[in-house]
Motif scaffolding. Structure first.
Motif, PDB file in Angstrom:
ATOM      1  N   GLN A 178       0.848  -1.190   0.000  1.00 30.63           N
ATOM      2  CA  GLN A 178       0.000   0.000   0.000  1.00 30.63           C
ATOM      3  C   GLN A 178       0.884   1.241   0.000  1.00 30.63           C
ATOM      4  OE1 GLN A 178      -2.641   0.330   3.415  1.00 30.63           O
ATOM      5  NE2 GLN A 178      -1.640   2.216   3.842  1.00 30.63           N
ATOM      6  N   SER A 179       0.372   2.350  -0.438  1.00 31.04           N
ATOM      7  CA  SER A 179       1.141   3.597  -0.440  1.00 31.04           C
ATOM      8  C   SER A 179       0.813   4.442   0.766  1.00 31.04           C
ATOM      9  CB  SER A 179       0.822   4.412  -1.694  1.00 31.04           C
ATOM     10  OG  SER A 179      -0.478   4.939  -1.593  1.00 31.04           O
ATOM     11  N   PRO A 180       1.745   5.269   1.239  1.00 29.00           N
ATOM     12  CA  PRO A 180       1.459   6.131   2.386  1.00 29.00           C
ATOM     13  C   PRO A 180       0.682   7.373   1.983  1.00 29.00           C
ATOM     14  CG  PRO A 180       3.716   6.449   1.649  1.00 29.00           C
ATOM     15  CD  PRO A 180       3.117   5.388   0.767  1.00 29.00           C
ATOM     16  N   GLY A 181      -0.375   7.635   2.705  1.00 35.46           N
ATOM     17  CA  GLY A 181      -1.063   8.911   2.582  1.00 35.46           C
ATOM     18  C   GLY A 181      -1.797   9.152   1.280  1.00 35.46           C
ATOM     19  N   ALA A 182      -2.005   8.115   0.464  1.00 38.32           N
ATOM     20  CA  ALA A 182      -2.744   8.312  -0.775  1.00 38.32           C
ATOM     21  C   ALA A 182      -4.224   8.184  -0.470  1.00 38.32           C
ATOM     22  CB  ALA A 182      -2.332   7.281  -1.812  1.00 38.32           C
ATOM     23  N   GLY A 183      -4.971   9.231  -0.736  1.00 35.23           N
ATOM     24  CA  GLY A 183      -6.400   9.173  -0.453  1.00 35.23           C
ATOM     25  C   GLY A 183      -6.727   9.841   0.867  1.00 35.23           C
ATOM     26  N   ASP A 184      -7.983   9.869   1.186  1.00 30.42           N
ATOM     27  CA  ASP A 184      -8.451  10.516   2.399  1.00 30.42           C
ATOM     28  C   ASP A 184      -9.400   9.593   3.127  1.00 30.42           C
ATOM     29  OD1 ASP A 184      -7.195  13.121   1.989  1.00 30.42           O
ATOM     30  OD2 ASP A 184      -8.582  13.296   0.305  1.00 30.42           O
ATOM     31  N   ALA A 185      -9.552   9.820   4.412  1.00 30.49           N
ATOM     32  CA  ALA A 185     -10.507   9.059   5.201  1.00 30.49           C
ATOM     33  C   ALA A 185     -11.898   9.612   4.962  1.00 30.49           C
ATOM     34  CB  ALA A 185     -10.150   9.148   6.684  1.00 30.49           C
ATOM     35  N   LYS A 186     -12.829   8.723   4.648  1.00 28.77           N
ATOM     36  CA  LYS A 186     -14.219   9.144   4.530  1.00 28.77           C
ATOM     37  C   LYS A 186     -14.802   9.330   5.923  1.00 28.77           C
ATOM     38  CE  LYS A 186     -15.084   7.156  -0.019  1.00 28.77           C
ATOM     39  NZ  LYS A 186     -15.906   6.213  -0.809  1.00 28.77           N
ATOM     40  N   ALA A 187     -15.991   9.875   5.972  1.00 21.39           N
ATOM     41  CA  ALA A 187     -16.582  10.285   7.243  1.00 21.39           C
ATOM     42  C   ALA A 187     -16.624   9.142   8.243  1.00 21.39           C
ATOM     43  CB  ALA A 187     -18.000  10.793   6.994  1.00 21.39           C
ATOM     44  N   VAL A 188     -16.253   9.465   9.479  1.00 18.73           N
ATOM     45  CA  VAL A 188     -16.357   8.511  10.564  1.00 18.73           C
ATOM     46  C   VAL A 188     -17.818   8.402  10.969  1.00 18.73           C
ATOM     47  CG1 VAL A 188     -15.728   8.061  12.960  1.00 18.73           C
ATOM     48  CG2 VAL A 188     -14.040   9.007  11.378  1.00 18.73           C
ATOM     49  N   THR A 242       5.064  -0.618  13.065  1.00 16.92           N
ATOM     50  CA  THR A 242       5.509   0.764  13.189  1.00 16.92           C
ATOM     51  C   THR A 242       6.186   1.284  11.933  1.00 16.92           C
ATOM     52  OG1 THR A 242       7.582   0.000  14.196  1.00 16.92           O
ATOM     53  CG2 THR A 242       5.776   0.584  15.688  1.00 16.92           C
ATOM     54  N   ASN A 243       6.724   0.386  11.111  1.00 16.17           N
ATOM     55  CA  ASN A 243       7.399   0.838   9.897  1.00 16.17           C
ATOM     56  C   ASN A 243       6.578   0.574   8.640  1.00 16.17           C
ATOM     57  OD1 ASN A 243       7.572  -1.910  10.011  1.00 16.17           O
ATOM     58  ND2 ASN A 243       9.703  -2.045   9.321  1.00 16.17           N
ATOM     59  N   GLY A 244       5.290   0.285   8.802  1.00 14.75           N
ATOM     60  CA  GLY A 244       4.436   0.015   7.657  1.00 14.75           C
ATOM     61  C   GLY A 244       3.747   1.259   7.146  1.00 14.75           C
ATOM     62  N   LEU A 245       3.091   1.105   6.008  1.00 11.01           N
ATOM     63  CA  LEU A 245       2.438   2.241   5.375  1.00 11.01           C
ATOM     64  C   LEU A 245       1.083   2.574   5.996  1.00 11.01           C
ATOM     65  CD1 LEU A 245       3.496   1.380   1.745  1.00 11.01           C
ATOM     66  CD2 LEU A 245       4.419   3.151   3.242  1.00 11.01           C
ATOM     67  N   VAL A 246       0.471   1.601   6.672  1.00 12.86           N
ATOM     68  CA  VAL A 246      -0.729   1.945   7.433  1.00 12.86           C
ATOM     69  C   VAL A 246      -0.372   2.888   8.575  1.00 12.86           C
ATOM     70  CG1 VAL A 246      -2.491   1.022   8.990  1.00 12.86           C
ATOM     71  CG2 VAL A 246      -2.064  -0.086   6.809  1.00 12.86           C
ATOM     72  N   GLN A 247       0.795   2.666   9.179  1.00 14.27           N
ATOM     73  CA  GLN A 247       1.242   3.582  10.223  1.00 14.27           C
ATOM     74  C   GLN A 247       1.470   4.982   9.659  1.00 14.27           C
ATOM     75  OE1 GLN A 247       1.247   3.253  13.338  1.00 14.27           O
ATOM     76  NE2 GLN A 247       2.302   5.128  13.939  1.00 14.27           N
ATOM     77  N   ALA A 248       1.991   5.053   8.428  1.00 14.11           N
ATOM     78  CA  ALA A 248       2.142   6.368   7.784  1.00 14.11           C
ATOM     79  C   ALA A 248       0.775   7.017   7.578  1.00 14.11           C
ATOM     80  CB  ALA A 248       2.871   6.218   6.453  1.00 14.11           C
ATOM     81  N   HIS A 289      -3.632  10.862   9.303  1.00 14.69           N
ATOM     82  CA  HIS A 289      -5.082  10.889   9.528  1.00 14.69           C
ATOM     83  C   HIS A 289      -5.391  10.436  10.953  1.00 14.69           C
ATOM     84  CE1 HIS A 289      -4.472  10.312   5.175  1.00 14.69           C
ATOM     85  NE2 HIS A 289      -5.532  11.105   5.042  1.00 14.69           N
ATOM     86  N   PRO A 290      -5.030  11.223  11.943  1.00 15.88           N
ATOM     87  CA  PRO A 290      -5.260  10.802  13.333  1.00 15.88           C
ATOM     88  C   PRO A 290      -6.736  10.617  13.675  1.00 15.88           C
ATOM     89  CG  PRO A 290      -4.613  13.128  13.223  1.00 15.88           C
ATOM     90  CD  PRO A 290      -4.379  12.548  11.859  1.00 15.88           C
ATOM     91  N   GLU A 291      -7.615  11.264  12.917  1.00 10.04           N
ATOM     92  CA  GLU A 291      -9.051  11.099  13.167  1.00 10.04           C
ATOM     93  C   GLU A 291      -9.567   9.759  12.655  1.00 10.04           C
ATOM     94  OE1 GLU A 291      -8.897  12.142   8.930  1.00 10.04           O
ATOM     95  OE2 GLU A 291      -7.761  12.715  10.717  1.00 10.04           O
TER      96      GLU A 291
END
Length: 265
Positions: free
Chosen positions: A70-80, A210-216, A221-223
């Motif tokens: 997966q890539s880091p930071g590609a895309g946005d989180a949809k509504a929680v 900790t070194n994966g792209l989900v962590q990135a 996207h802390p929310e």
């Protein structure tokens, strides 16, 4: 390879019911039809009719450590999304179960304490309970069973308590869901340790490395932070068996992951 198929193989000692899944470069096993990576509308796949009953074989986890990408930071989180405004986020439900009978629901059983309702049968204990209470207190697909008879135990023990029969007190938590979108697998590794129940309809996140792209993603996207203990309940808008979801995670070039966890109260 442009795509990675996942083949489940028995790697356990005789008498054990533990399986593992590994990425491989072969064709999917005979009889398994991989779902497509994208669809025009959500495609809902059937659950096993027996998945809500409890026995040791059915409750065995199929563990799989993925090196998906997966890539880091590609895309946005949809509504929680939190619980519906029509009812409480957490409530108690008294359900009368038959001893060793059909529970009236299918369940996503995890290695720890989270137990999620993946479907509800048209008849049975859950349908009978729902018919006796107001809409806001009905059990729904996606709800989490937080404790049984006031005891917060692991998910298998919760199922065994319900299977013992009688009037059982369930502590229910509505789900909190969000969607992580546009994950481009060409940019790196996913960084998740996943496991799934053989008859479930979700993939359980054991660890976010900790070194994966989900962590990135989490850092950006802390929310909408993905955590260990979360469940992946759909991939690219598709729901289905846990095996199908894991296949999609391994084979699709771009991922949208719907994450679910119980609400905090």
């Amino acid at each position: 390879q442009d795509a990675i198929s996942l083949r489940c193989v028995l790697e356990a000692a005789p008498g054990s019911t533990m399986f593992s899944c590994r990425p491989c470069c072969s064709e999917p096993e005979a009889g398994f039809e991989p779902p497509p990576c994208t669809v025009q509308a959500e495609r809902v796949l059937p659950n096993d009719d027996d998945a809500g009953t409890f026995d040791d074989a059915a409750a065995s986890e199929v563990f799989g450590r993925l090196a998906a990408q997966q890539s880091p930071g590609a895309g946005d989180a949809k509504a929680v999304q939190g619980p519906s405004a029509s009812g409480p986020a957490a409530f108690g439900a008294q359900v009368n179960f038959e001893k060793e009978g059909d529970l009236g629901m299918n369940l996503d059983i995890t290695p720890r304490d989270r137990l999620r309702i993946s479907s509800i049968h048209e008849s049975g204990p859950i349908a009978a309970y729902n018919a006796s209470v107001a809409e806001g207190l009905r059990l729904k697909v996606g709800d989490f069973i937080h404790s049984v008879n006031g005891t917060a135990v692991d998910s298998k023990t919760k199922v065994s308590y319900m299977s013992a029969g009688g009037l059982v007190d369930l502590d229910i938590r509505r789900p909190r869901t969000f969607i992580v979108t546009g994950l481009d697998k060409t940019q790196g590794k996913l960084g998740l340790d996943l496991t799934f129940h053989a008859k479930g309809s979700a993939a359980y996140i054991k660890t976010v490395f900790t070194n994966g792209l989900v962590q990135a993603w989490n850092q950006q996207h802390p929310e909408a932070e993905v955590k260990g203990g979360d469940l992946i309940v759909s991939v690219n808008g598709q729901t289905g068996s846990s095996k199908e979801l894991v296949h999609l995670i391994g084979s699709c070039g771009t991922l949208d992951l719907t994450i679910a966890r119980p609400v905090e109260v």
